[in-house]
Design a protein around this motif. Sequence first.
Motif, PDB file in Angstrom:
ATOM      1  N   LEU A   1      -5.362  -1.474  -9.202  1.00 45.72           N
ATOM      2  CA  LEU A   1      -5.060  -3.085  -9.216  1.00 45.72           C
ATOM      3  C   LEU A   1      -6.058  -3.910  -8.361  1.00 45.72           C
ATOM      4  CD1 LEU A   1      -1.316  -2.727  -8.263  1.00 45.72           C
ATOM      5  CD2 LEU A   1      -2.243  -2.624 -10.516  1.00 45.72           C
ATOM      6  N   PHE A   2      -6.253  -5.028  -8.894  1.00 47.51           N
ATOM      7  CA  PHE A   2      -7.022  -6.111  -8.083  1.00 47.51           C
ATOM      8  C   PHE A   2      -5.979  -6.851  -7.442  1.00 47.51           C
ATOM      9  CE2 PHE A   2      -9.243 -10.370  -7.794  1.00 47.51           C
ATOM     10  CZ  PHE A   2     -10.379  -9.724  -7.537  1.00 47.51           C
ATOM     11  N   VAL A   3      -6.175  -6.571  -5.963  1.00 43.10           N
ATOM     12  CA  VAL A   3      -5.528  -7.083  -4.948  1.00 43.10           C
ATOM     13  C   VAL A   3      -6.359  -8.378  -4.282  1.00 43.10           C
ATOM     14  CG1 VAL A   3      -4.575  -6.889  -2.758  1.00 43.10           C
ATOM     15  CG2 VAL A   3      -4.413  -5.177  -4.609  1.00 43.10           C
ATOM     16  N   ASN A   4      -5.602  -9.571  -4.222  1.00 44.69           N
ATOM     17  CA  ASN A   4      -6.306 -10.536  -3.685  1.00 44.69           C
ATOM     18  C   ASN A   4      -5.331 -11.685  -2.902  1.00 44.69           C
ATOM     19  OD1 ASN A   4      -7.140 -13.700  -4.360  1.00 44.69           O
ATOM     20  ND2 ASN A   4      -9.194 -12.490  -4.609  1.00 44.69           N
ATOM     21  N   TRP A   5      -5.719 -12.337  -1.914  1.00 45.98           N
ATOM     22  CA  TRP A   5      -4.732 -13.255  -1.124  1.00 45.98           C
ATOM     23  C   TRP A   5      -4.583 -14.219  -1.752  1.00 45.98           C
ATOM     24  CZ3 TRP A   5      -5.931 -18.012   0.391  1.00 45.98           C
ATOM     25  CH2 TRP A   5      -7.413 -18.642   0.100  1.00 45.98           C
ATOM     26  N   ALA A   6      -5.094 -14.771  -2.737  1.00 48.81           N
ATOM     27  CA  ALA A   6      -4.844 -16.084  -3.404  1.00 48.81           C
ATOM     28  C   ALA A   6      -4.378 -15.994  -5.036  1.00 48.81           C
ATOM     29  CB  ALA A   6      -6.174 -17.175  -3.636  1.00 48.81           C
ATOM     30  N   ASP A   7      -4.562 -14.808  -5.655  1.00 47.21           N
ATOM     31  CA  ASP A   7      -4.202 -14.534  -7.028  1.00 47.21           C
ATOM     32  C   ASP A   7      -3.268 -13.413  -7.094  1.00 47.21           C
ATOM     33  OD1 ASP A   7      -3.980 -14.578  -9.803  1.00 47.21           O
ATOM     34  OD2 ASP A   7      -6.081 -14.125 -10.164  1.00 47.21           O
ATOM     35  N   PHE A   8      -1.910 -13.576  -6.957  1.00 49.12           N
ATOM     36  CA  PHE A   8      -0.942 -12.452  -6.642  1.00 49.12           C
ATOM     37  C   PHE A   8      -0.161 -12.231  -7.719  1.00 49.12           C
ATOM     38  CE2 PHE A   8      -0.488 -16.328  -4.140  1.00 49.12           C
ATOM     39  CZ  PHE A   8       0.991 -16.690  -4.584  1.00 49.12           C
ATOM     40  N   PRO A   9       0.373 -11.173  -8.097  1.00 52.92           N
ATOM     41  CA  PRO A   9       1.477 -10.999  -9.168  1.00 52.92           C
ATOM     42  C   PRO A   9       2.899 -11.606  -9.135  1.00 52.92           C
ATOM     43  CG  PRO A   9       0.908  -8.815  -8.049  1.00 52.92           C
ATOM     44  CD  PRO A   9       0.466 -10.113  -7.401  1.00 52.92           C
ATOM     45  N   SER A  10       3.672 -11.737 -10.170  1.00 50.27           N
ATOM     46  CA  SER A  10       4.901 -12.452 -10.030  1.00 50.27           C
ATOM     47  C   SER A  10       6.032 -11.814 -11.036  1.00 50.27           C
ATOM     48  CB  SER A  10       4.775 -13.945 -10.612  1.00 50.27           C
ATOM     49  OG  SER A  10       4.622 -13.784 -12.025  1.00 50.27           O
ATOM     50  N   ILE A  11       7.079 -12.136 -10.725  1.00 45.71           N
ATOM     51  CA  ILE A  11       8.353 -11.756 -11.582  1.00 45.71           C
ATOM     52  C   ILE A  11       9.049 -12.925 -11.743  1.00 45.71           C
ATOM     53  CG2 ILE A  11       9.561 -10.875  -9.270  1.00 45.71           C
ATOM     54  CD1 ILE A  11      10.599  -8.708 -11.143  1.00 45.71           C
ATOM     55  N   VAL A  12       9.750 -12.901 -12.919  1.00 43.52           N
ATOM     56  CA  VAL A  12      10.553 -13.839 -13.499  1.00 43.52           C
ATOM     57  C   VAL A  12      11.804 -13.184 -14.156  1.00 43.52           C
ATOM     58  CG1 VAL A  12       8.995 -15.836 -13.316  1.00 43.52           C
ATOM     59  CG2 VAL A  12       9.260 -14.587 -15.509  1.00 43.52           C
TER      60      VAL A  12
ATOM     61  N   PRO B   1       0.836  -1.055  -0.162  1.00 43.39           N
ATOM     62  CA  PRO B   1      -0.081   0.129  -0.052  1.00 43.39           C
ATOM     63  C   PRO B   1       1.047   1.211   0.081  1.00 43.39           C
ATOM     64  CG  PRO B   1      -0.508  -1.567   1.769  1.00 43.39           C
ATOM     65  CD  PRO B   1       0.517  -1.924   1.222  1.00 43.39           C
ATOM     66  N   VAL B   2       0.402   2.233  -0.809  1.00 44.53           N
ATOM     67  CA  VAL B   2       1.267   3.492  -1.001  1.00 44.53           C
ATOM     68  C   VAL B   2       0.552   4.547   0.238  1.00 44.53           C
ATOM     69  CG1 VAL B   2       1.767   5.542  -2.264  1.00 44.53           C
ATOM     70  CG2 VAL B   2       1.864   3.027  -3.282  1.00 44.53           C
ATOM     71  N   ALA B   3       1.443   4.968   1.042  1.00 45.03           N
ATOM     72  CA  ALA B   3       1.078   5.666   2.263  1.00 45.03           C
ATOM     73  C   ALA B   3       0.272   6.737   2.010  1.00 45.03           C
ATOM     74  CB  ALA B   3       2.178   6.090   3.456  1.00 45.03           C
ATOM     75  N   GLY B   4      -0.596   7.252   2.421  1.00 44.00           N
ATOM     76  CA  GLY B   4      -1.236   8.697   2.388  1.00 44.00           C
ATOM     77  C   GLY B   4      -2.170   8.639   0.783  1.00 44.00           C
ATOM     78  N   SER B   5      -2.513   7.468   0.230  1.00 41.83           N
ATOM     79  CA  SER B   5      -3.063   7.445  -0.869  1.00 41.83           C
ATOM     80  C   SER B   5      -3.967   6.361  -1.048  1.00 41.83           C
ATOM     81  CB  SER B   5      -2.211   7.415  -2.220  1.00 41.83           C
ATOM     82  OG  SER B   5      -1.646   6.201  -2.349  1.00 41.83           O
ATOM     83  N   ASP B   6      -4.726   5.877  -2.017  1.00 44.87           N
ATOM     84  CA  ASP B   6      -5.540   4.867  -2.353  1.00 44.87           C
ATOM     85  C   ASP B   6      -4.629   3.903  -3.352  1.00 44.87           C
ATOM     86  OD1 ASP B   6      -5.646   6.209  -4.885  1.00 44.87           O
ATOM     87  OD2 ASP B   6      -7.869   6.145  -4.914  1.00 44.87           O
ATOM     88  N   ARG B   7      -3.532   4.060  -3.501  1.00 49.31           N
ATOM     89  CA  ARG B   7      -2.712   3.530  -4.798  1.00 49.31           C
ATOM     90  C   ARG B   7      -2.002   2.072  -3.989  1.00 49.31           C
ATOM     91  NH1 ARG B   7      -1.127   8.544  -5.487  1.00 49.31           N
ATOM     92  NH2 ARG B   7       1.015   8.101  -4.991  1.00 49.31           N
ATOM     93  N   VAL B   8      -1.865   1.160  -4.696  1.00 48.37           N
ATOM     94  CA  VAL B   8      -0.906  -0.119  -4.274  1.00 48.37           C
ATOM     95  C   VAL B   8       0.181  -0.284  -5.361  1.00 48.37           C
ATOM     96  CG1 VAL B   8      -1.185  -2.503  -4.119  1.00 48.37           C
ATOM     97  CG2 VAL B   8      -2.980  -1.107  -3.246  1.00 48.37           C
TER      98      VAL B   8
END
Length: 410
Positions: free
Chosen positions: A95-106, A60-67
Amino acid sequence: MKLGIVAALAVLAFGCGQERKAAPDAKAAVEKISSPAPAGAAEPFLAATADGVLLSWLEPVAGSDRVALRFARYRHGGSDGAWSAPRTIVERNDLFVNWADFPSIVEDARGTLFAHWLQKSGSGTEAYDVRMSTSRDDGATWREPFLLNRDGAQREHGFATLAALPGGGVGAAWLDGRNMTLGAGGGEDTGDMTLRYAAVDGTGNLTSDVEVDARTCECCTTGMTVTAAGPVIVYRDRSEGDIRDIAAVRKTATGWSEPRLVNADSWKIDGCPVNGPQIDAIGDRVTTAWFTAAQERGRAYVAFSTDGGATFGPPIQVDDGKPIGRLDVVLLDGDTAVVAWLEQTAAGAEIRARRVRRNGGSEPAIRIAETSAERVAGFVRTARVGRDVYFAWTEQRPANKRVHVARGRF
């Protein structure tokens, strides 16, 4: 995606069997290492590189509604390893934030970084896409984001898995709801969730975009690896009678194989358990791990393949009697895997890991960390570098969340 009914289903299994104790922290084998993610971060993902690991997380980005989706690189060096300064991949308020469906990097064979995340495509609860971006300067700058799913439908698209391809680029597998119809007045969606695959290069060009299964479980994680012969995808299938067992498809010289069950667990469930499989490969040796609650009894399994995922041997049970699931798995060599999962305990849950051999032999489970049985605990993720296995997970503290990282020598 319909995650609500699952929490109850995933904890019910799980009350069967005697509670077993894991080896206490196993300090000589597993150690916590510093995490580059600040307080409040969650949904970590790990990927191995030639000399360490990549860790991504949502913050979460402090002081905003952004992630923000951020990442850092760990240069593997025994006790001398260190994290790079965190860098931002994308920062938005949709962004769609979800506990089970999360981003990745490779990272691919050419050193290009590929990241994916979910982003809302409309006002509907289930309207979101899989978006990606690439970087050729270690994440200092990122190319203009692009869509992985290109159907244009405001439907569910997610649970994507990226895997580096030989020679560069990645294969991407994801659940695609383009054939689903939104329920009237917010009711249940109708139609079938599908599984798709595409190859993606460093400029965002897609090739081989194809449907590989026309009917799957709606919201379980997918897993993909690349063998000597090509990509293999594992996922939770869905029969016409709502049997939701784990299936595999693989790309061959003549195209994609027909879906084939890894094991006939016969788990009949009227809803998605949000508990999908994972997979790893070294050459033609493959292992996959998954959870089932067939016959209302929770079990965590691993199975091995010696023919590139065309067939799998009998399942080997790896849990200690009360698994919650949410597994990950890595191969140490062609015959030995390390499996990580969540095990229910009297105090809540623990992240445990166990070394398992293709001949069915296994070692006592090691406790990686205490955690929660609730959804907020998310999924443990693993990556292997040499004989070291890295673990990342989310801890829910009284005031906020925290991403932790540990390393074990196996």
